[in-house]
Design an enzyme around this catalytic site. Structure first.
Site: not given
Length: 313
Positions: A11, A91-92, A116, A200, A249
């Site tokens: 993202q 991440s994503l 998510r 995060h 995560q």
């Protein structure tokens, strides 16, 4: 001998028009956008190609949009016979790596990341959380800044991107205070990021719990490619650990620098970022500077960058 790693963006890389050129030229890429539309019952293709920006920036749309764009481009690269030995996503982007590795079907992945995104967006009330990039300061001093700022609230390391760049995340006042202290300790920059939630960090644990409930119904396959996990910075060995890693995560830091170091230690000498932007290639260049090896770096997001890759590999 060329050893390739694929890197997949997360993202923040999104922009209007991403994937459009490649989808218009390659039917396989266009088909991925169509599958995404059908899976989500949403015109995600038009959102990626035409906007509006305020809709594309909403986390629950941003995440499936970037995943779809990356997978569409990935299909085309595969058709040209280019494959990776190792992959990882920021991440994503880890979900794109899981699709590439056949751990998740694309249809399941795109529905999952939309949820998510919504869970992450809803986890912290708007205006309560923040993220900031700390540039040009040793990790130990960033830790010191955060330790001192915790009198104001939650602040934690979120992304360990590359030497001299850490993103921090938490409650607004604590993050701002950590930025002030980081500058006093010698940081070149300490800049608040334009994000919708403090990703995060432990404030997102509730989002991870909701994601865990969704993952119960998702089919997980054994990886057919080597994947490096954000949570550990090391290989995912067994499919049994994947749901737990994806749950963690959401609220744990992304160990990106460690992930790239692992790839280099295992002989990777060519990094290809697939999807919008070229941030991850920038990180890889900075991380690899301390090595004597020679490396090649590519990003593929449109026809020009695809042609560049195809002429050089």
């Amino acid at each position: 001998m060329r050893k390739i790693a694929f890197l997949f963006p997360g993202q923040g890389a999104q922009y209007i028009g991403m994937g459009k050129e490649i989808a218009e030229k390659y039917p396989s890429a266009n088909k991925i956008f169509q599958i995404s539309n059908e899976s989500l019952n949403l015109d995600l293709k038009n959102l990626c190609f035409e906007g509006p920006d305020e809709e594309l920036m909403k986390t629950e749309f941003t995440q499936p949009a970037i995943l779809t764009t990356s997978v569409a481009i990935l299909k085309v690269i595969g058709e040209h016979g280019i494959n990776a030995e190792i992959c990882a996503g920021l991440s994503l982007g880890e979900y794109t790596a899981l699709v590439y590795s056949n751990v998740l079907s694309f249809e399941e992945a795109v529905k999952l990341v939309k949820k998510r995104g919504r869970f992450m967006q809803e986890a912290v009330p708007e205006g309560k959380g923040a993220m900031a990039a700390i540039i040009g300061l040793d990790n130990s001093l960033v830790m010191e800044a955060m330790d001192k700022a915790r009198t104001k609230g939650v602040v934690e390391g979120a992304n360990y991107n590359c030497p001299g760049q850490i993103v921090i995340s938490g409650e607004v006042e604590a993050v701002k205070d950590a930025c002030t202290i980081a500058k006093e300790l010698g940081a070149k920059k300490a800049t608040l990021l334009s994000v919708s939630a403090p990703f995060h960090c432990s404030l997102l644990k509730n989002a991870g719990d909701k994601l865990k409930d969704e993952l119960v119904n998702v089919s997980i396959n054994q990886p057919i490619k080597k994947i490096i996990s954000n949570v550990t910075g090391d290989y995912i060995i067994n499919s049994d650990e994947i749901k737990d890693l994806l749950t963690k995560q959401v609220s744990m830091p992304v160990l990106w620098e460690k992930s790239i170091e692992q790839m280099i230690d295992d002989g990777i000498n060519t990094f290809i970022e697939i999807g919008p932007g070229k941030t991850l290639i920038g990180f890889a260049k900075k991380i690899s500077k301390k090595y004597d090896n020679e490396f090649d770096y590519f990003n593929v997001e449109n026809i020009e960058t695809l042609d560049n890759l195809l002429t050089k590999i």
